[in-house]
Design an enzyme around this catalytic site. Structure first.
Site, mmCIF file in Angstrom:
data_model
loop_
_atom_site.group_PDB
_atom_site.id
_atom_site.type_symbol
_atom_site.label_atom_id
_atom_site.label_comp_id
_atom_site.label_asym_id
_atom_site.label_seq_id
_atom_site.Cartn_x
_atom_site.Cartn_y
_atom_site.Cartn_z
ATOM 1 N N CYS A 81 0.811 -1.215 0.000
ATOM 2 C CA CYS A 81 0.000 0.000 0.000
ATOM 3 C C CYS A 81 0.845 1.266 0.000
ATOM 4 C CB CYS A 81 -0.932 0.016 1.204
ATOM 5 S SG CYS A 81 -2.112 -1.338 1.185
ATOM 6 N N HIS A 82 2.047 1.191 0.519
ATOM 7 C CA HIS A 82 2.854 2.413 0.688
ATOM 8 C C HIS A 82 4.091 2.414 -0.193
ATOM 9 C CE1 HIS A 82 0.306 3.714 3.959
ATOM 10 N NE2 HIS A 82 0.501 2.577 4.603
ATOM 11 N N CYS A 182 14.017 21.069 34.146
ATOM 12 C CA CYS A 182 15.306 20.597 33.635
ATOM 13 C C CYS A 182 15.539 21.061 32.194
ATOM 14 C CB CYS A 182 15.387 19.071 33.705
ATOM 15 S SG CYS A 182 15.786 18.515 35.383
ATOM 16 N N HIS A 183 14.535 20.845 31.319
ATOM 17 C CA HIS A 183 14.819 20.996 29.884
ATOM 18 C C HIS A 183 14.611 22.407 29.335
ATOM 19 C CE1 HIS A 183 15.898 16.873 29.298
ATOM 20 N NE2 HIS A 183 14.779 16.447 29.867
ATOM 21 N N CYS A 224 12.958 9.520 32.477
ATOM 22 C CA CYS A 224 12.975 10.865 33.079
ATOM 23 C C CYS A 224 11.982 10.935 34.239
ATOM 24 C CB CYS A 224 12.680 11.936 32.033
ATOM 25 S SG CYS A 224 14.127 12.313 30.987
HETATM 26 C C1 HEC Z 1 15.966 16.143 36.742
HETATM 27 C C2 HEC Z 1 16.065 16.616 35.400
HETATM 28 C C3 HEC Z 1 15.127 16.056 34.356
HETATM 29 C C4 HEC Z 1 13.764 16.058 34.351
HETATM 30 C C5 HEC Z 1 12.829 16.570 35.426
HETATM 31 C C6 HEC Z 1 13.350 15.501 33.106
HETATM 32 N N1 HEC Z 1 14.446 15.157 32.359
HETATM 33 FE FE1 HEC Z 1 14.447 14.550 30.446
HETATM 34 N N2 HEC Z 1 16.440 14.235 30.530
HETATM 35 C C7 HEC Z 1 17.240 14.543 31.595
HETATM 36 C C8 HEC Z 1 18.604 14.101 31.314
HETATM 37 C C9 HEC Z 1 19.798 14.228 32.233
HETATM 38 C C10 HEC Z 1 18.561 13.518 30.029
HETATM 39 C C11 HEC Z 1 19.732 12.868 29.267
HETATM 40 C C12 HEC Z 1 20.546 13.935 28.622
HETATM 41 C C13 HEC Z 1 19.743 14.719 27.653
HETATM 42 O O1 HEC Z 1 19.619 14.339 26.484
HETATM 43 O O2 HEC Z 1 19.128 15.730 28.086
HETATM 44 C C14 HEC Z 1 17.200 13.670 29.549
HETATM 45 C C15 HEC Z 1 16.777 13.306 28.282
HETATM 46 C C16 HEC Z 1 15.526 13.591 27.759
HETATM 47 C C17 HEC Z 1 15.143 13.408 26.374
HETATM 48 C C18 HEC Z 1 16.025 12.880 25.254
HETATM 49 C C19 HEC Z 1 16.700 14.003 24.501
HETATM 50 C C20 HEC Z 1 17.602 13.492 23.417
HETATM 51 O O3 HEC Z 1 17.968 14.276 22.518
HETATM 52 O O4 HEC Z 1 17.950 12.307 23.410
HETATM 53 C C21 HEC Z 1 13.841 13.771 26.268
HETATM 54 C C22 HEC Z 1 12.985 13.730 25.027
HETATM 55 C C23 HEC Z 1 13.401 14.173 27.591
HETATM 56 N N3 HEC Z 1 14.454 14.062 28.462
HETATM 57 C C24 HEC Z 1 12.127 14.583 27.916
HETATM 58 C C25 HEC Z 1 11.692 14.800 29.219
HETATM 59 C C26 HEC Z 1 10.308 14.963 29.582
HETATM 60 C C27 HEC Z 1 9.137 14.954 28.629
HETATM 61 C C28 HEC Z 1 10.270 15.136 30.940
HETATM 62 C C29 HEC Z 1 9.078 15.224 31.852
HETATM 63 C C30 HEC Z 1 8.191 14.076 31.817
HETATM 64 C C31 HEC Z 1 11.652 15.109 31.404
HETATM 65 N N4 HEC Z 1 12.472 14.876 30.338
HETATM 66 C C32 HEC Z 1 12.053 15.338 32.709
HETATM 67 C C33 HEC Z 1 16.870 15.210 32.738
HETATM 68 C C34 HEC Z 1 15.548 15.448 33.097
HETATM 69 C C1 HEC Z 2 -4.103 -2.353 2.697
HETATM 70 C C2 HEC Z 2 -3.342 -1.115 2.654
HETATM 71 C C3 HEC Z 2 -2.424 -0.784 3.825
HETATM 72 C C4 HEC Z 2 -1.484 -1.585 4.434
HETATM 73 C C5 HEC Z 2 -1.172 -3.037 4.177
HETATM 74 C C6 HEC Z 2 -0.786 -0.739 5.377
HETATM 75 N N1 HEC Z 2 -1.305 0.506 5.344
HETATM 76 FE FE1 HEC Z 2 -0.546 2.140 6.280
HETATM 77 N N2 HEC Z 2 -2.095 3.235 5.601
HETATM 78 C C7 HEC Z 2 -3.103 2.812 4.778
HETATM 79 C C8 HEC Z 2 -4.137 3.829 4.682
HETATM 80 C C9 HEC Z 2 -5.418 3.743 3.874
HETATM 81 C C10 HEC Z 2 -3.692 4.912 5.483
HETATM 82 C C11 HEC Z 2 -4.444 6.222 5.797
HETATM 83 C C12 HEC Z 2 -5.068 6.128 7.176
HETATM 84 C C13 HEC Z 2 -6.175 5.097 7.240
HETATM 85 O O1 HEC Z 2 -7.152 5.218 6.503
HETATM 86 O O2 HEC Z 2 -6.027 4.124 8.011
HETATM 87 C C14 HEC Z 2 -2.401 4.508 6.018
HETATM 88 C C15 HEC Z 2 -1.591 5.326 6.806
HETATM 89 C C16 HEC Z 2 -0.292 5.017 7.178
HETATM 90 C C17 HEC Z 2 0.644 5.944 7.746
HETATM 91 C C18 HEC Z 2 0.395 7.424 7.998
HETATM 92 C C19 HEC Z 2 0.420 8.194 6.706
HETATM 93 C C20 HEC Z 2 0.098 9.647 6.911
HETATM 94 O O3 HEC Z 2 0.250 10.410 5.937
HETATM 95 O O4 HEC Z 2 -0.279 10.046 8.016
HETATM 96 C C21 HEC Z 2 1.787 5.241 8.027
HETATM 97 C C22 HEC Z 2 3.059 5.792 8.652
HETATM 98 C C23 HEC Z 2 1.542 3.882 7.634
HETATM 99 N N3 HEC Z 2 0.285 3.789 7.104
HETATM 100 C C24 HEC Z 2 2.454 2.847 7.797
HETATM 101 C C25 HEC Z 2 2.140 1.514 7.532
HETATM 102 C C26 HEC Z 2 2.983 0.407 7.914
HETATM 103 C C27 HEC Z 2 4.339 0.526 8.621
HETATM 104 C C28 HEC Z 2 2.344 -0.730 7.500
HETATM 105 C C29 HEC Z 2 2.745 -2.154 7.738
HETATM 106 C C30 HEC Z 2 2.908 -2.540 9.149
HETATM 107 C C31 HEC Z 2 1.123 -0.311 6.833
HETATM 108 N N4 HEC Z 2 1.026 1.045 6.896
HETATM 109 C C32 HEC Z 2 0.237 -1.167 6.203
HETATM 110 C C33 HEC Z 2 -3.124 1.602 4.121
HETATM 111 C C34 HEC Z 2 -2.315 0.533 4.425
#
Ligand code: HEC
Ligand code: HEC
Length: 263
Positions: A81-82, A182-183, A224
């Site tokens: 399909c894709h 933090c972020h 986190c």
């Molecule tokens: C105490 C500090 C702290 C808090 C609170 C925290 N984080 Fe983090 N987070 C980190 C550290 C440290 C890392 C690892 C290093 C980095 O990529 O920032 C991380 C990594 C991440 C990453 C990955 C970034 C990357 O590029 O890989 C995401 C996404 C993220 N945090 C989202 C969140 C979200 C959403 C929340 C709240 C639910 C949250 N964090 C709360 C400290 C925190």
């Molecule tokens: C029989 C056809 C069919 C098959 C097989 C199928 N898809 Fe889809 N897919 C669709 C249709 C139709 C949509 C549009 C959303 C909907 O109607 O469900 C869609 C939407 C999507 C989207 C989002 C496209 C957008 O623009 O938002 C993704 C990503 C995707 N499919 C991935 C997959 C992956 C990975 C698989 C296999 C695990 C898969 N599809 C199998 C028909 C299919």
């Protein structure tokens, strides 16, 4: 300013105090300029990400390509399909999470892939964090490598973005700290050997050296949440998907790096 002091003290307790530097004003504003987590890595880890032969995340991408082409009796392949090699899905991941028109639900890529399995392939959903779902997600997100994040937060998506934003700004856990503290307020500072980044999801699923595996963005959220001693939410929970959407809106324009490599 009490807030600054509290987080500052806590950071000082867990990180080397001298390295933390003076606390910045608590802004509650999205970070500027936008920086990918890539910019906070060591040159060695950066090199591991950019070299497609050395980057272990590509093992999952390759496995995803095989699964994408897997056709069975009465159940077409994703590729049926894709288009073979996923050409029709290039750039799509940059718009996720997105609201599914049929159900009105907000779906991240994992949710979309599982919806296609049930709806269009008549197969079972894959478990969150299973190697197969990680592989397909890494493959589909990898088709958008280099595309700027552009998720929609208007119309039916608005209420989800709002919910995600609430989660981001709510203090939780024994440490009573929110994501933004933090972020938004402390990015660039040291914490337990890490440099806190701006917390963007543009590299996920990402290979973490600590995990020795690729993992989803929800696995990162759970780490986190656990880091502040809060109870992590379930993988794939609606609130984490909404949080993902809020993070995408906050990271608008940042380029997708999946599969990224992180510490
Ligand atoms: C105490 C500090 C702290 C808090 C609170 C925290 N984080 Fe983090 N987070 C980190 C550290 C440290 C890392 C690892 C290093 C980095 O990529 O920032 C991380 C990594 C991440 C990453 C990955 C970034 C990357 O590029 O890989 C995401 C996404 C993220 N945090 C989202 C969140 C979200 C959403 C929340 C709240 C639910 C949250 N964090 C709360 C400290 C925190
Ligand atoms: C029989 C056809 C069919 C098959 C097989 C199928 N898809 Fe889809 N897919 C669709 C249709 C139709 C949509 C549009 C959303 C909907 O109607 O469900 C869609 C939407 C999507 C989207 C989002 C496209 C957008 O623009 O938002 C993704 C990503 C995707 N499919 C991935 C997959 C992956 C990975 C698989 C296999 C695990 C898969 N599809 C199998 C028909 C299919």
């Amino acid at each position: 300013m009490i807030r600054t002091v509290v987080v500052g003290c806590w950071l000082a307790l867990t990180a080397a105090c001298g390295e933390a530097g003076p606390a910045r004003d608590v802004s509650s504003m999205a970070p500027s300029p936008l920086k990918s987590g890539y910019e906070f890595l060591t040159p060695e880890t950066q090199a591991l990400q950019t070299d497609a032969f050395a980057n272990p995340g590509f093992l999952w991408v390759d496995r995803g390509a095989v699964l994408f082409a897997d056709a069975r009796e009465g159940s077409p392949a994703c590729a049926s399909c894709h288009e073979a090699n996923g050409e029709a899905l290039q750039g799509v991941a940059a718009h996720y999470p997105a609201v599914d028109e049929t159900s009105g639900r907000l779906l991240n890529l994992e949710g979309r892939i599982n919806t296609c399995r049930e709806r269009h392939q008549k197969r079972d959903r894959l478990d969150y964090e299973s190697d197969d779902l990680l592989a397909l997600t890494a493959y589909v997100a990898g088709l958008s490598r280099g595309a700027p994040i552009a998720a929609s937060v208007g119309g039916p998506a608005a209420k989800y973005a709002e919910r995600g934003r609430d989660y981001f700004y709510t203090r939780r856990g024994q440490f009573n700290i929110s994501c933004n503290q933090c972020h938004n307020d402390y990015w660039g500072q040291k914490l337990r050997g890490d440099t806190i980044s701006q917390g963007h999801g543009n590299g996920f699923p990402a290979y973490r050296l600590e995990w020795q595996s690729i993992g989803s963005l929800h696995r990162r959220f759970r780490d986190c949440d656990a880091g502040v001693r809060a109870e992590p939410l379930e993988y794939g929970s609606d609130t984490y998907v909404a949080l993902e959407l809020y993070l995408a809106s906050r990271a608008e324009g940042l380029l997708i790096e999946t599969p990224a490599v992180r510490r």
